[in-house]
Design an enzyme around this catalytic site. Structure first.
Site, PDB file in Angstrom:
ATOM      1  N   GLU A   1       0.803  -1.240   0.000  1.00  0.00           N
ATOM      2  CA  GLU A   1       0.000   0.000   0.000  1.00  0.00           C
ATOM      3  C   GLU A   1       0.830   1.281   0.000  1.00  0.00           C
ATOM      4  OE1 GLU A   1      -2.506  -0.599   3.446  1.00  0.00           O
ATOM      5  OE2 GLU A   1      -3.693  -2.108   2.414  1.00  0.00           O
TER       6      GLU A   1
ATOM      7  N   GLU B   1      -6.117 -10.767  -1.226  1.00  0.00           N
ATOM      8  CA  GLU B   1      -6.985 -10.507  -0.062  1.00  0.00           C
ATOM      9  C   GLU B   1      -8.443 -10.402  -0.476  1.00  0.00           C
ATOM     10  OE1 GLU B   1      -5.562  -7.199   2.316  1.00  0.00           O
ATOM     11  OE2 GLU B   1      -3.475  -7.685   1.943  1.00  0.00           O
TER      12      GLU B   1
HETATM   13  C1  GLA Z   1      -4.950  -4.461   4.253  1.00  0.00           C
HETATM   14  C2  GLA Z   1      -3.717  -5.233   4.673  1.00  0.00           C
HETATM   15  C3  GLA Z   1      -4.094  -6.489   5.381  1.00  0.00           C
HETATM   16  C4  GLA Z   1      -5.191  -6.259   6.382  1.00  0.00           C
HETATM   17  C5  GLA Z   1      -6.365  -5.668   5.704  1.00  0.00           C
HETATM   18  C6  GLA Z   1      -7.493  -5.606   6.694  1.00  0.00           C
HETATM   19  O1  GLA Z   1      -5.538  -4.957   3.135  1.00  0.00           O
HETATM   20  O2  GLA Z   1      -2.872  -5.562   3.601  1.00  0.00           O
HETATM   21  O3  GLA Z   1      -2.978  -6.989   6.041  1.00  0.00           O
HETATM   22  O4  GLA Z   1      -4.747  -5.409   7.418  1.00  0.00           O
HETATM   23  O5  GLA Z   1      -5.957  -4.407   5.218  1.00  0.00           O
HETATM   24  O6  GLA Z   1      -7.675  -6.866   7.326  1.00  0.00           O
END
Ligand code: GLA
Length: 319
Positions: free
Chosen positions: A122, A230
């Site tokens: 990020e 994710e």
């Molecule tokens: C982001 C992070 C993850 C997690 C999510 C929320 O996507 O990469 O590690 O913290 O937020 O669960």
């Protein structure tokens, strides 16, 4: 019933994020359907180390052992990030060297079972007025600051581990292009970056399926591999702060359709996509229970609150 991981054996790995708790409470689903694990929190810097030199490996060790016992890959998550990173690092003489020591320790302990690592997470700004997110890492090392950490990771992580850049809103046209440029620049400078992680925190309204396809195609132009790192699909638009007592049939049908269409595209790009990881296992435990509306259910995953397969599960199995 066939497991997801078997159904997708010729396509990509199927992963889930886990905690020391869910490897117990959701063990049956994990063993049957998944062959890759990501620690939801346990391998983040602050979970391993809150104060200089004081490490707590217990949670990550338990997950790592579970993965080993069940012959599952581990996706390393994560090193360079603005969140869940202890502040003391930035008070040390060299944050870079502090990260080096951390990376070395973590890689030596967990490297064997990992096949990829989110070296950075990020780092791109969502808004249009900036390119990089203004983090302490950026403030310390400026433009191209990720280069040094990918080079470091290549030195310290075992050779079989692919080095990933991971981000969200990865299909949004503006951010997609920024992520593309980031990784393109790194590749042109000879920085060892192997892949792009597409977090894929979706909802029923965004992104559009064509934007997801476009992201895969655009990133693939760079000659990197991709992972969906994710994935979840909330039934609420991000700005929608309302809640409902139970998921309607119609919403679950739309969600099933969304998953189905995503997985159709993922299958088309097997070979480039190495794994698809869900950000949770079943709807009873997910980070969306607390975000963006604390205490609200979003029902974003493939199994319901009673661990039964949802329509979305059947649709991605039925091809
Ligand atoms: C982001 C992070 C993850 C997690 C999510 C929320 O996507 O990469 O590690 O913290 O937020 O669960």
């Amino acid at each position: 019933m066939l497991g997801l991981k078997e159904k997708y054996r010729d396509y990509f790995k199927i992963g889930a994020c886990v905690s020391p708790r869910t490897i117990v409470t959701h063990a049956d689903l994990l063993k049957k359907h998944f062959n890759s694990l990501t620690c939801e929190n346990a391998m983040k810097y602050v979970s391993l180390c809150r104060e200089p030199g004081k490490y707590t490996f217990d949670a990550a060790d338990r997950i790592y052992q579970f993965a080993k016992d069940n012959d599952m890959a581990v996706h390393g998550h994560t090193f360079v990030w603005h969140n869940q990173t202890p502040d003391f690092i930035f008070d040390t003489e060299s944050p870079e060297e502090t990260m080096r020591a951390h990376m070395k320790l973590v890689a030596e302990r967990y490297g064997a079972q990992c096949n990829a690592w989110d070296v950075a997470n990020e780092c791109i700004e969502d808004k249009s007025d900036a390119y990089y997110r203004n983090t302490k890492w950026y403030q310390a090392y400026g433009e191209n600051y990720l280069d040094r950490f990918f080079v470091m990771a290549r030195e310290l992580l075992p050779k079989h581990i692919k080095l990933y850049y991971n981000d969200y809103n990865e299909a949004h046209p503006l951010k997609r292009e920024k992520i593309y440029q980031l990784v393109k620049g790194m590749k042109e400078r000879g920085v060892p970056v192997d892949g792009i992680g597409m977090q894929s925190h979706h909802n029923l309204y965004v992104p559009g399926i064509e934007d997801i396809r476009r992201a895969i195609e655009r990133y693939a132009e760079l000659g990197v591999t991709l992972q969906v790192t994710e994935m979840d699909v909330s039934v609420f638009a991000f700005e929608d702060r309302s809640s409902i007592p139970a998921p309607t049939k119609e919403l679950m049908e739309r969600q099933a359709e969304f998953y189905e269409r995503c997985f159709e595209i993922y299958r088309e790009y097997k070979g480039i996509i190495e794994s698809v990881t869900l950000w949770g296992i079943a709807d009873d435990v997910t980070w969306l229970d607390g975000f963006p509306v604390p205490g609200r259910k979003n029902w974003p995953l493939l199994f319901d609150v009673n661990h039964q397969p949802k329509e979305a599960f059947h649709r991605i199995m039925n091809f």
